[in-house]
Design a protein around this motif. Structure first.
Motif, PDB file in Angstrom:
ATOM      1  N   ALA A  67      23.504  44.414  54.529  1.00  0.00           N
ATOM      2  CA  ALA A  67      24.954  44.564  54.395  1.00  0.00           C
ATOM      3  C   ALA A  67      25.625  43.805  55.522  1.00  0.00           C
ATOM      4  N   MET A  68      26.849  43.395  55.288  1.00  0.00           N
ATOM      5  CA  MET A  68      27.554  42.656  56.336  1.00  0.00           C
ATOM      6  C   MET A  68      29.060  42.790  56.210  1.00  0.00           C
ATOM      7  N   LEU A  69      29.693  42.478  57.315  1.00  0.00           N
ATOM      8  CA  LEU A  69      31.150  42.436  57.360  1.00  0.00           C
ATOM      9  C   LEU A  69      31.517  40.950  57.419  1.00  0.00           C
ATOM     10  N   VAL A  70      32.451  40.556  56.558  1.00  0.00           N
ATOM     11  CA  VAL A  70      32.767  39.134  56.393  1.00  0.00           C
ATOM     12  C   VAL A  70      34.257  38.904  56.612  1.00  0.00           C
ATOM     13  N   SER A  71      34.574  37.819  57.284  1.00  0.00           N
ATOM     14  CA  SER A  71      35.968  37.410  57.402  1.00  0.00           C
ATOM     15  C   SER A  71      36.381  36.782  56.070  1.00  0.00           C
ATOM     16  N   ALA A  72      37.309  37.420  55.360  1.00  0.00           N
ATOM     17  CA  ALA A  72      37.632  36.981  53.998  1.00  0.00           C
ATOM     18  C   ALA A  72      38.247  35.581  53.940  1.00  0.00           C
ATOM     19  N   PRO A  73      39.197  35.215  54.806  1.00  0.00           N
ATOM     20  CA  PRO A  73      39.767  33.878  54.674  1.00  0.00           C
ATOM     21  C   PRO A  73      38.786  32.771  55.047  1.00  0.00           C
ATOM     22  N   ASP A  74      37.882  33.042  55.993  1.00  0.00           N
ATOM     23  CA  ASP A  74      36.987  31.994  56.488  1.00  0.00           C
ATOM     24  C   ASP A  74      35.634  31.976  55.797  1.00  0.00           C
ATOM     25  N   GLY A  75      35.225  33.114  55.255  1.00  0.00           N
ATOM     26  CA  GLY A  75      33.889  33.195  54.688  1.00  0.00           C
ATOM     27  C   GLY A  75      32.805  33.165  55.751  1.00  0.00           C
ATOM     28  N   LEU A  76      33.099  33.740  56.916  1.00  0.00           N
ATOM     29  CA  LEU A  76      32.132  33.746  58.016  1.00  0.00           C
ATOM     30  C   LEU A  76      31.662  35.177  58.290  1.00  0.00           C
ATOM     31  N   VAL A  77      30.435  35.292  58.807  1.00  0.00           N
ATOM     32  CA  VAL A  77      29.870  36.610  59.117  1.00  0.00           C
ATOM     33  C   VAL A  77      30.564  37.179  60.356  1.00  0.00           C
ATOM     34  N   VAL A  78      30.994  38.419  60.275  1.00  0.00           N
ATOM     35  CA  VAL A  78      31.552  39.110  61.443  1.00  0.00           C
ATOM     36  C   VAL A  78      30.476  39.992  62.066  1.00  0.00           C
ATOM     37  N   SER A  79      29.749  40.703  61.208  1.00  0.00           N
ATOM     38  CA  SER A  79      28.694  41.582  61.685  1.00  0.00           C
ATOM     39  C   SER A  79      27.727  41.802  60.528  1.00  0.00           C
ATOM     40  N   GLU A  80      26.434  41.923  60.825  1.00  0.00           N
ATOM     41  CA  GLU A  80      25.506  42.127  59.718  1.00  0.00           C
ATOM     42  C   GLU A  80      24.382  43.075  60.087  1.00  0.00           C
ATOM     43  N   SER A  81      23.782  43.619  59.061  1.00  0.00           N
ATOM     44  CA  SER A  81      22.720  44.591  59.276  1.00  0.00           C
ATOM     45  C   SER A  81      21.520  44.246  58.408  1.00  0.00           C
ATOM     46  N   SER A  82      20.422  43.998  59.030  1.00  0.00           N
ATOM     47  CA  SER A  82      19.103  43.806  58.403  1.00  0.00           C
ATOM     48  C   SER A  82      19.134  43.055  57.080  1.00  0.00           C
ATOM     49  N   MET A  83      19.583  41.804  57.134  1.00  0.00           N
ATOM     50  CA  MET A  83      19.533  40.986  55.926  1.00  0.00           C
ATOM     51  C   MET A  83      18.112  40.461  55.732  1.00  0.00           C
ATOM     52  N   GLU A  84      17.506  40.844  54.629  1.00  0.00           N
ATOM     53  CA  GLU A  84      16.124  40.414  54.383  1.00  0.00           C
ATOM     54  C   GLU A  84      16.094  39.197  53.477  1.00  0.00           C
ATOM     55  N   ASP A  85      15.440  38.160  53.908  1.00  0.00           N
ATOM     56  CA  ASP A  85      15.131  36.997  53.064  1.00  0.00           C
ATOM     57  C   ASP A  85      16.363  36.296  52.487  1.00  0.00           C
ATOM     58  N   VAL A  86      17.524  36.575  52.995  1.00  0.00           N
ATOM     59  CA  VAL A  86      18.720  35.917  52.476  1.00  0.00           C
ATOM     60  C   VAL A  86      19.511  35.367  53.655  1.00  0.00           C
ATOM     61  N   ASP A  87      20.027  34.173  53.472  1.00  0.00           N
ATOM     62  CA  ASP A  87      20.829  33.546  54.506  1.00  0.00           C
ATOM     63  C   ASP A  87      22.190  34.259  54.587  1.00  0.00           C
ATOM     64  N   GLY A  88      22.422  34.949  55.698  1.00  0.00           N
ATOM     65  CA  GLY A  88      23.661  35.705  55.857  1.00  0.00           C
ATOM     66  C   GLY A  88      24.896  34.823  55.741  1.00  0.00           C
ATOM     67  N   ARG A  89      24.805  33.592  56.234  1.00  0.00           N
ATOM     68  CA  ARG A  89      25.966  32.683  56.149  1.00  0.00           C
ATOM     69  C   ARG A  89      26.300  32.375  54.696  1.00  0.00           C
ATOM     70  N   ALA A  90      25.255  32.238  53.895  1.00  0.00           N
ATOM     71  CA  ALA A  90      25.486  31.940  52.471  1.00  0.00           C
ATOM     72  C   ALA A  90      26.159  33.124  51.782  1.00  0.00           C
ATOM     73  N   ILE A  91      25.695  34.312  52.100  1.00  0.00           N
ATOM     74  CA  ILE A  91      26.308  35.503  51.491  1.00  0.00           C
ATOM     75  C   ILE A  91      27.786  35.574  51.869  1.00  0.00           C
ATOM     76  N   ALA A  92      28.064  35.387  53.143  1.00  0.00           N
ATOM     77  CA  ALA A  92      29.450  35.489  53.613  1.00  0.00           C
ATOM     78  C   ALA A  92      30.333  34.467  52.921  1.00  0.00           C
ATOM     79  N   ALA A  93      29.883  33.222  52.898  1.00  0.00           N
ATOM     80  CA  ALA A  93      30.701  32.151  52.320  1.00  0.00           C
ATOM     81  C   ALA A  93      30.920  32.360  50.829  1.00  0.00           C
ATOM     82  N   LEU A  94      29.846  32.675  50.118  1.00  0.00           N
ATOM     83  CA  LEU A  94      29.945  32.776  48.660  1.00  0.00           C
ATOM     84  C   LEU A  94      30.690  34.037  48.233  1.00  0.00           C
TER      85      LEU A  94
END
Lengths: 298, 153, 115
Positions: free
Chosen positions: C20-47
């Motif tokens: 799970a993560m907290l994402v900046s909605a206008p920028d699509g950037l990660v603010v904070s994340e928790s135990s992302m397994e096998d997935v690129d957190g930056r990709a999740i945030a942006a998409l």
């Protein structure tokens, strides 16, 4: 007119980032200097790719040069940026009319007329398309008719609308709205709350109304044009496999998107009281109906 | 989109399609332009390339002075438009990408697909032809030829 | 541990949730994340932010108001996103076995706490 061009050119040279390119390209287009108009419009579009007016003007110049494919894309881009863009609806109405798809032509022209109810040319165009749609459908007798065309008309002998985009639902257009009404027959919300659209954001069937009862189908369809692509991209890049559905719970209602076929999207909208899980079931039933309908009309 | 070498077209087209970037300028670390999208005047390209290469060089020096590794990317986020300036390694040396994007995209999307773009560029780069030293009298000719290729005139 | 981190951990603890993560909605950037397994957190945030932005515009056009929960289901997993105020999104990615009902509730709870 020469002075206009000179003045506008000088103004653009002084401030290349200004929006004066729209005026200059329009003046050149009206003078028939289509190559110059296209160059100016394309340059402006490169600077302002999110400006619907720039896409619409570029599309119109392309249409007058006989590039129906490019014009179609341009007007669709304009509608994605501004779903109620009058000139884009007018232009698409013209393209569909030229292609003999009178149902879609009428929808776009009527949408354009909402923004310009006093436009006599548009009213005449709508009457003409309506009249043509009632008897046995025939190719338009005067494809370059000024009342319909976004003046002046593209050369009549050129195929203005790519056939791959115009033909698949020709049966729908030829039979008026009857096949449309069969689409979700028997389903809850058949007349409001189910909307089938193609990948370009054009309504194929169904309808959606706002709280005042106004038909917002075309506007919503245009907004959703890129959603399935975006959903597919996100699912693929995040390792979720092919996307199956997109549920959106909102303040005043819940929506559910599925893709009945690879190139269509079905939107189901219900009141917030309908739980997301049940909405998914309703959407799946509607998707089955849509698939059957698409097989019939294809 | 204009490119000096055809093999850049595929990765750049995909990047433009996915990122919805408004302007892209791809250059070597010395400021030689490799590809551009969205610019309409050659003078803008030349200025942007010189400024971009200069900024990357100066921030690199700044990082060196501070004893840190060089910066990978710089992002400026304005109210109407954002800019990403990012260096990346290719088999032909270090290149720089300058990307301008509007509210229809985001920093996150641009960065995500820029990374994909640089991976594709690195994989697609053909072996470089052996070139002689760039002589002063050849330089202007090469520059003009590059600009003609980038603007088609 | 901050309130946001605690909330993200609770979401990640739901069965099937990969992170799970907290994402900046206008920028699509990660603010904070928790135990992302096998997935690129930056990709999740942006998409996720990009999809949420497009759906916000579409929902507005349909007169549905602002989205409160977004659920993208794929063949092998699900992306959940819940806006937390104007600027942030709480996002989670789960596999096919995810308890989506519970995950949804945890995301809504997290968003209420963060907004």
């Amino acid at each position: 007119m020469n002075d206009d061009v000179r003045t506008l050119t000088a103004e653009l040279a002084r401030d290349p980032g200004s929006l004066v390119f729209l005026d200059l390209a329009e003046v050149l287009r009206r003078r028939g200097q289509l190559d110059a108009a296209l160059t100016v419009a394309a340059s402006g579009l490169a600077r302002y790719p999110a400006l619907a007016d720039a896409h619409a003007l570029h599309a119109r110049i392309l249409a007058e040069r006989g590039d129906g494919d490019g014009a179609f894309d341009g007007w669709m881009n304009a509608l994605q940026l501004e779903p109620s863009h009058q000139a884009a609806h007018r232009g698409l109405g013209f393209l569909y009319y030229r292609a003999g798809d009178l149902g879609r032509a009428l929808r776009h022209l009527e949408f354009a007329a909402q923004a310009a109810p006093e436009d006599a040319g548009l009213r005449a165009a709508i009457e003409r398309v309506r009249a043509a749609a009632v008897p046995a459908p025939e190719p338009p007798a005067h494809p370059g008719d000024e009342a319909v065309s976004p003046e002046p008309a593209a050369p009549a002998e050129r195929g203005v609308l790519p056939t791959s985009r115009a033909i698949p639902f020709a049966i729908d257009a030829e039979s008026g709205t009857s096949s449309d009404s069969e689409l979700f027959a028997g389903l809850d919300g058949a007349r409001d709350g189910l909307l089938l659209l193609d990948q370009h954001g054009l309504r194929l069937g169904g309808a959606l109304r706002d709280e005042d009862g106004a038909d917002v189908s075309d506007a919503v369809a245009a907004h959703l044009a890129g959603v399935s692509r975006e959903a597919a991209r996100a699912a693929r890049l995040l390792g979720l496999g092919a996307w199956q559905s997109l549920g959106i719970e909102c303040e005043y209602g819940n929506a559910h998107l599925v893709a009945p076929t690879a190139d269509t999207v079905l939107l189901t909208v219900r009141d917030v009281a309908v739980p997301a899980g049940r909405l998914g079931l309703v959407a799946e039933r509607a998707a089955q109906a849509a698939r059957r309908w698409l097989e019939r009309v294809a | 989109m204009r490119v000096l070498e055809g093999w850049v077209s595929g990765p750049l087209s995909r990047f433009l399609d996915e990122s919805a970037a408004r302007l892209v300028l791809l250059m070597t670390s010395s400021g030689q332009v490799v590809a551009q999208h969205g610019f309409t005047r050659s003078v803008d390209v030349m200025s942007a390339a010189a400024l971009g290469a200069g900024i990357m060089a100066s921030t690199g020096e700044l990082a060196h002075l501070m004893g840190s590794p060089r910066f990978g990317a710089l992002v400026h986020q304005g109210t109407e438009q954002g800019l990403l300036l990012s260096g990346f390694d290719t088999p032909r040396g270090r290149w720089i990408g300058l990307v301008a994007f509007g509210p229809e995209s985001s920093v996150g999307i641009v960065q995500l697909f820029f990374q994909q773009f640089t991976d594709e560029i690195a994989a697609a780069t053909p072996p470089e032809e052996q070139r002689g030293p760039v002589l002063a009298e050849n330089f202007e000719h090469e520059l003009n030829a590059s600009l003609r290729a980038l603007f088609g005139r | 541990m901050s309130g946001a981190e605690h909330a993200l951990r609770r979401i990640s603890a739901v069965r099937g949730v990969r992170g799970a993560m907290l994402v900046s909605a206008p920028d699509g950037l990660v603010v904070s994340e928790s135990s992302m397994e096998d997935v690129d957190g930056r990709a999740i945030a942006a998409l996720a932010a990009s999809l949420a932005g497009r759906l916000r515009r579409a929902a507005g056009g349909a007169g549905l108001g602002r989205p409160t929960v977004i659920q993208l289901r794929g063949e092998t997993g699900t992306l959940l996103a819940v806006p937390a105020g104007e600027e942030l999104l709480v996002v989670a990615v789960g596999d096919r076995e995810t308890n989506l009902g519970l995950a949804r509730l945890e995301l809504l709870e997290a968003a209420r706490g963060i907004a």
